[in-house]
Structure formats: C-alpha cells, structure tokens
Design a protein around this motif. Structure first.
Motif, PDB file in Angstrom:
ATOM      1  N   ALA A   1       1.120   8.680   2.700  1.00  8.88           N
ATOM      2  CA  ALA A   1       1.629   7.670   3.631  1.00  8.88           C
ATOM      3  C   ALA A   1       0.615   7.398   4.741  1.00  8.88           C
ATOM      4  CB  ALA A   1       2.961   8.127   4.221  1.00  8.88           C
ATOM      5  N   ALA A   2      -0.005   8.455   5.268  1.00 11.62           N
ATOM      6  CA  ALA A   2      -1.006   8.268   6.323  1.00 11.62           C
ATOM      7  C   ALA A   2      -2.205   7.491   5.814  1.00 11.62           C
ATOM      8  CB  ALA A   2      -1.435   9.624   6.873  1.00 11.62           C
ATOM      9  N   VAL A   3      -2.644   7.817   4.611  1.00 10.51           N
ATOM     10  CA  VAL A   3      -3.790   7.099   4.039  1.00 10.51           C
ATOM     11  C   VAL A   3      -3.442   5.627   3.824  1.00 10.51           C
ATOM     12  CG1 VAL A   3      -5.238   6.900   1.990  1.00 10.51           C
ATOM     13  CG2 VAL A   3      -4.842   9.132   3.010  1.00 10.51           C
ATOM     14  N   SER A   4      -2.215   5.369   3.340  1.00  6.63           N
ATOM     15  CA  SER A   4      -1.793   3.978   3.129  1.00  6.63           C
ATOM     16  C   SER A   4      -1.741   3.220   4.450  1.00  6.63           C
ATOM     17  CB  SER A   4      -0.430   3.948   2.442  1.00  6.63           C
ATOM     18  OG  SER A   4      -0.475   4.608   1.192  1.00  6.63           O
TER      19      SER A   4
ATOM     20  N   LEU B   1      -3.404   3.940   7.189  1.00 13.79           N
ATOM     21  CA  LEU B   1      -4.779   3.767   7.658  1.00 13.79           C
ATOM     22  C   LEU B   1      -5.474   2.650   6.904  1.00 13.79           C
ATOM     23  CD1 LEU B   1      -7.074   4.773   9.454  1.00 13.79           C
ATOM     24  CD2 LEU B   1      -7.665   6.414   7.661  1.00 13.79           C
ATOM     25  N   ALA B   2      -5.240   2.595   5.583  1.00 11.77           N
ATOM     26  CA  ALA B   2      -5.843   1.520   4.795  1.00 11.77           C
ATOM     27  C   ALA B   2      -5.318   0.161   5.246  1.00 11.77           C
ATOM     28  CB  ALA B   2      -5.559   1.731   3.308  1.00 11.77           C
ATOM     29  N   ALA B   3      -4.003   0.093   5.540  1.00  9.92           N
ATOM     30  CA  ALA B   3      -3.431  -1.169   6.031  1.00  9.92           C
ATOM     31  C   ALA B   3      -4.051  -1.565   7.368  1.00  9.92           C
ATOM     32  CB  ALA B   3      -1.912  -1.040   6.158  1.00  9.92           C
ATOM     33  N   MET B   4      -4.258  -0.593   8.255  1.00 11.53           N
ATOM     34  CA  MET B   4      -4.866  -0.888   9.551  1.00 11.53           C
ATOM     35  C   MET B   4      -6.307  -1.370   9.382  1.00 11.53           C
ATOM     36  SD  MET B   4      -5.194   1.606  12.872  1.00 11.53           S
ATOM     37  CE  MET B   4      -3.415   1.824  12.864  1.00 11.53           C
ATOM     38  N   VAL B   5      -7.045  -0.710   8.489  1.00 16.93           N
ATOM     39  CA  VAL B   5      -8.430  -1.129   8.246  1.00 16.93           C
ATOM     40  C   VAL B   5      -8.469  -2.541   7.675  1.00 16.93           C
ATOM     41  CG1 VAL B   5     -10.493  -0.661   6.881  1.00 16.93           C
ATOM     42  CG2 VAL B   5      -9.291   1.223   7.995  1.00 16.93           C
ATOM     43  N   LEU B   6      -7.575  -2.809   6.716  1.00 22.69           N
ATOM     44  CA  LEU B   6      -7.517  -4.156   6.142  1.00 22.69           C
ATOM     45  C   LEU B   6      -7.134  -5.183   7.202  1.00 22.69           C
ATOM     46  CD1 LEU B   6      -5.844  -3.536   2.673  1.00 22.69           C
ATOM     47  CD2 LEU B   6      -8.199  -4.175   3.125  1.00 22.69           C
ATOM     48  N   TRP B   7      -6.181  -4.820   8.078  1.00 21.90           N
ATOM     49  CA  TRP B   7      -5.770  -5.740   9.140  1.00 21.90           C
ATOM     50  C   TRP B   7      -6.944  -6.061  10.055  1.00 21.90           C
ATOM     51  CZ3 TRP B   7      -5.593  -5.004  14.514  1.00 21.90           C
ATOM     52  CH2 TRP B   7      -4.964  -6.019  15.218  1.00 21.90           C
ATOM     53  N   MET B   8      -7.719  -5.040  10.430  1.00 23.59           N
ATOM     54  CA  MET B   8      -8.882  -5.275  11.290  1.00 23.59           C
ATOM     55  C   MET B   8      -9.927  -6.121  10.571  1.00 23.59           C
ATOM     56  SD  MET B   8      -9.225  -1.489  13.061  1.00 23.59           S
ATOM     57  CE  MET B   8     -10.661  -1.991  13.994  1.00 23.59           C
ATOM     58  N   ALA B   9     -10.133  -5.836   9.276  1.00 21.54           N
ATOM     59  CA  ALA B   9     -11.115  -6.617   8.518  1.00 21.54           C
ATOM     60  C   ALA B   9     -10.668  -8.078   8.393  1.00 21.54           C
ATOM     61  CB  ALA B   9     -11.314  -6.001   7.136  1.00 21.54           C
TER      62      ALA B   9
ATOM     63  N   LEU C   1       0.821  -1.209   0.000  1.00 18.48           N
ATOM     64  CA  LEU C   1       0.000   0.000   0.000  1.00 18.48           C
ATOM     65  C   LEU C   1       0.855   1.259   0.000  1.00 18.48           C
ATOM     66  CD1 LEU C   1      -2.814  -1.047   2.510  1.00 18.48           C
ATOM     67  CD2 LEU C   1      -3.039  -0.696   0.049  1.00 18.48           C
ATOM     68  N   LEU C   2       1.984   1.231   0.715  1.00 20.40           N
ATOM     69  CA  LEU C   2       2.882   2.389   0.698  1.00 20.40           C
ATOM     70  C   LEU C   2       3.445   2.626  -0.700  1.00 20.40           C
ATOM     71  CD1 LEU C   2       4.785   1.881   4.064  1.00 20.40           C
ATOM     72  CD2 LEU C   2       3.021   3.579   3.561  1.00 20.40           C
ATOM     73  N   VAL C   3       3.818   1.557  -1.374  1.00 16.84           N
ATOM     74  CA  VAL C   3       4.319   1.696  -2.749  1.00 16.84           C
ATOM     75  C   VAL C   3       3.225   2.231  -3.662  1.00 16.84           C
ATOM     76  CG1 VAL C   3       5.171   0.408  -4.742  1.00 16.84           C
ATOM     77  CG2 VAL C   3       6.097  -0.057  -2.481  1.00 16.84           C
TER      78      VAL C   3
END
Length: 508
Positions: free
Chosen positions: A206-209, A211-219, A28-30
């Motif tokens: 970077a923050a959005v990436s 946050l997206a990783a955290m949301v995906l991790w929780m999902a 996601l960062l890339v």
C-alpha cells in the motif's frame, strides 16, 4: 490579468493532473493488492517445489531401508511394520503423512494419529501423477511442484513422494505414498495467514502504491504545466467574455477543445466580416465616385455655358446658371462633409461632450430652422412636447442636433406635398424618448434592416430623393446614437409613413 489572478480560474479538482492522480491511485492500490496475492501464491508454490525436490527420494529411501516382510503373502502391508515406519518417518518429520496403496491406487493402510472424520482407507488415489514421477516419458521434463491426490482431502491436491513396493517374490504389489504437506503443515500455514510478516507485506504494498501515485501526480503536474497555463489563459479570457459555458465543466482538454471550436467560429465570422468590409469598400468607392462626379459634371456644364455663351446670355440667365452651379457646389460640399464626419465617427475620433440642456428648446430651434424649407415643399413641420417642455437631458447637444437634422432631412425628402413631419417627446422613466415621424411613402419591411448602412438606397426610391441625399445621413445618426449608448428604432408602413425613435438619459 496577472498569473496570480489566473491560478484559480479553473478549479483544482478539475485539473488534468488531479483527475489523473485520483484515477491512478485506486488503480495502483488494486495492482498492489494483486501483486501481493501473486507474490504470496508464487511463494507458496516455490516452497512446495523446494519441499518436493528435497524430499523426492524420501519414499524410496524408506522402502529401501526397511526389513523384509513389509507385505505379507497376500500383498497386504503388515500392521506392525506400518506403525514402525510411520513412527520413524512421521516423528522425524511431522509434516509428512505415510500411506500404503495397492497396485490400483487404493489406500490400504496408514498410521495417522488423532484422525477425525472420514478414514482414508479405501480412498482411490489418482495414479497418473505417480506414474509420471516414477516412469517419466522419453524426452519429457517433469515440472515441479507435481501435485497428486491427498487421501485425507480427495478434492485437494498436494505434493508427494512415492516408491514402488514389491513382494518377497519380486512382484509389484503397491506403492509407498508419502504426502509431504500434511495436515499439521496446512494448519500452521492457516495460522500464519494473518501473521505480522504478511501484514507488513500488505502495508508495504500500500505504501509503495501511494508513493507511486504521488510520484506520478508530481510528474503529471510538471508535464501538464504548459497545458495548464494555456488552459488558464483561455479560461480567463472566456470568463472575461462571460462565455465559459461547456468548458467550465471539464479539465484543460475541455477548455482547449471548446476554445478551439470558438476560435474556428470566430475566424469564420472574421473572414465573413472581411468579405463584407471589402464589398462595402468597393461599394463606397463606387458611390463616392458617382456622388462626386454628378455634381462636378453639372458644375462644369453650367460654368462652361456661362464662359462660352456669356456674351449672348442676358443677366438673368447668367445668374440662374451661376446659382445652379453654386447649388451643386453646396450639395457636393455637403456630401464631402457627411463622408468626412462619418469617417471620424467610424474611426472613434469623436467623443461626445455631454452637457445638460433643455430638450424641448433644442427641438423647437431645429423645427424653426426647417419651417421655410418645409413650406417650400408644401410640408408641415410641427413639434409636440406635451408636459415635457422643461425636460432636461444629458448628452452632446451638437451631436443630437445633427441627429435631428438628418432625420428631418430624410423625412422631408420622402414626404410629398400636403404631408407633415412631427417631432414628439415622451417620458420613459429615466429616459426621454424623441420621435421623428412623417406621412411619407414608407419603407418596405425587407429594406428596414439596411437603411442604416452607408450609401444604401432602395431600388424603388424616387430619383429626386436619391439625387438630393448623400446616402450617409442615417448611418451618421446610428453612429452618433451608439456613442450615446442609445439605440435608434424605426417603424414604417407603406403609404402611411415612417417613425424613428431614440431615447436620451434624463439629467439628475
């Protein structure tokens, strides 16, 4: 096992959702960095397009509002006129650069100030974008930004505005070529490359990436919870069996894969065990029927003989018939008793009542009980205790006596007259080893793995030995020793005899 104790059966870093999050975060960062670069690129393209569309008619406007005499009689631009145009245009809009081209696209004049390096005069400008802008073909759509040559930097492309120049006679003599994104604009754009707005954009990406990783991790954590719980149960079960093996190196999918494979093997083994159990059950029913039918037939025959011919039989013959019938009754009772005892051992309804007793005394009593029967067979029964006449062990004395009786019975059946049966005690550290050996016919090596199976008899066993055996004695021996945590071992050589060994724990 409780849920709390199972939470850490599989390490956290091997969890499927953790691995997925660790894989997705750099991805996601890339992707965020790529999006920032694409956004920056297309923003610049949009700015170039907007600038070109707004200034598309700039060159024509300048050309239309100049006094006649811009070109001399030879078609060359007049220097004073060039400077005047440049002064008005470039002072009003410092971003542009004004060039005069001949009909072949070669730069003839300019009014650039503070020029360093090569002089663009004599540089050939590609006229294909110029003709495309001035004379678009029928049915074609010009796509902006339309890039042309930059006389200062020929290897680069730039947006432009162009107008055709004509002489006083109306003949086309060249082009007024205005570069819209000149050196000053490029210098300012380069200085803004590290501006706070771009840094803020990169940080936002970077923050959005993240946050997206955290949301995906929780999902993923929520969606894989049933799988994780199932894997924890299977991993805990395999750990309790001491067989984690390959699954301990993977995630929940690996645990499930290995567990399913083990389950397939276990089911196959259980099917095989069921088939073996069914075969043994059929054999057991057949053997029981045979073992009970034979003595019953003999008893019936002798009793009927006494009943039908009792008046003609003398007292001695009648007594012999009745003694023979009674012997068969005893044999049948012994077989039924062995079968009942083995069924209780197999069902786990027998628990050893351990006590401390003198092993040599028990062996001496058993040998004494068998001396008369052995003498009648012409076999010698002897005991060798060595220096262990006072050795004491912890076990169920009645069960161990039953083991010794069965082993001696088995030895006497297979030992011919003139042979011997020996019992011995040896010290094995914390255990005392008991051996029962004979000088009988021995057992073939291919038969040794089967001798502790119920009702198993070798095909070459003598009829007399088979008829006096219930076929359950050695099976009972193994079950009793299993209950004591002891393994029975057998060594045999044909025509030289057989030896059974087992060990009992010494008393403290």
């Amino acid at each position: 096992m409780t849920t709390t104790s199972k939470l850490h059966v599989l390490p956290v870093w091997r969890r499927l959702h953790v691995r997925a999050a660790l894989f997705a975060t750099p991805l996601l960062l890339v992707l965020g960095a790529i999006m920032v670069l694409l956004l920056q690129h297309y923003s610049a393209q949009n700015a170039l397009e907007a600038s070109q569309r707004m200034n598309l008619g700039l060159a024509q406007y300048v050309a239309d509002h100049q006094e006649p005499g811009l070109l001399d009689a030879g078609g060359q631009p007049v220097r004073s006129q060039v400077e005047e145009i440049s002064m008005h245009v470039m002072k009003i809009n410092p971003a542009v650069e004004v060039y005069f081209l001949d009909s072949q696209g070669m730069v003839q004049a300019h009014a650039l100030e503070g020029l360093e390096g090569r002089n663009p005069v004599g540089t050939l400008v590609d006229l294909r974008p110029v003709r495309q802008l001035l004379e678009p073909g029928a049915g074609t759509v010009t796509r902006f930004p339309l890039l042309g040559s930059d006389p200062i930097q020929p290897e680069q492309k730039n947006t432009f505005s162009v107008a055709r120049l004509t002489s006083s006679a109306g003949k086309s003599e060249g082009y007024l070529y205005i570069v819209l994104n000149g050196r000053k604009v490029q210098a300012e754009s380069a200085s803004l490359a590290n501006s706070r707005s771009l840094q803020a954009m990169a940080l936002a990406a970077a923050a959005v990436s993240a946050l997206a990783a955290m949301v995906l991790w929780m999902a993923w954590r929520h969606l894989t919870r049933p799988l994780r719980q199932l894997a924890d149960d299977l991993c805990a079960f395999r750990g309790a069996d001491g067989a984690q093996g390959e699954a301990s190196q993977g995630d929940e999918i690996s645990v499930l894969r290995v567990s399913v494979r083990d389950m397939q093997n276990r089911i196959a083994q259980q099917f095989q065990q069921l088939e073996d159990s069914d075969r043994q059950r059929r054999e057991l029913v057949s053997n029981i029927s045979h073992d009970l039918r034979t003595p019953l037939s003999n008893i019936r025959g002798y009793v009927e003989t006494v009943m039908l011919r009792g008046c003609v039989l003398d007292t001695e013959s009648r007594a012999n018939h009745l003694r023979t019938a009674l012997r068969h009754v005893d044999l049948m009772g012994k077989r039924v008793g062995d079968l009942f005892e083995l069924s209780k051992l197999d069902a786990g309804r027998v628990t050893p009542q351990s006590e401390v007793f003198c092993l040599a005394e028990l062996l001496q009593d058993v040998v004494q009980n068998y001396r008369l029967a052995a003498q009648q067979r012409g076999v010698t029964v002897q005991l060798s205790t060595g220096n262990h006449a006072k050795a004491r062990v912890l076990a169920d004395i009645a069960m161990i006596e039953r083991v010794l009786q069965n082993l001696i019975d088995n030895a006497l059946r297979h030992t011919a007259a003139g042979g011997s049966v020996s019992l011995a005690i040896e010290n094995q550290g914390d255990f005392m080893e008991i051996s029962v050996s004979d000088t009988g016919a021995g057992i073939r090596s291919e038969h040794l793995p089967h001798i502790f199976e119920r009702y198993w008899r070798a095909a070459d066993v003598e009829d007399h030995a088979a008829s006096t055996s219930s076929g359950l004695g050695l099976a009972i021996v193994k079950r009793i020793l299993d209950l004591h945590g002891s393994a029975v071992q057998v060594h045999s050589e044909l025509m030289r005899g057989t030896s059974f060994h087992f060990a009992l724990r010494r008393a403290a």
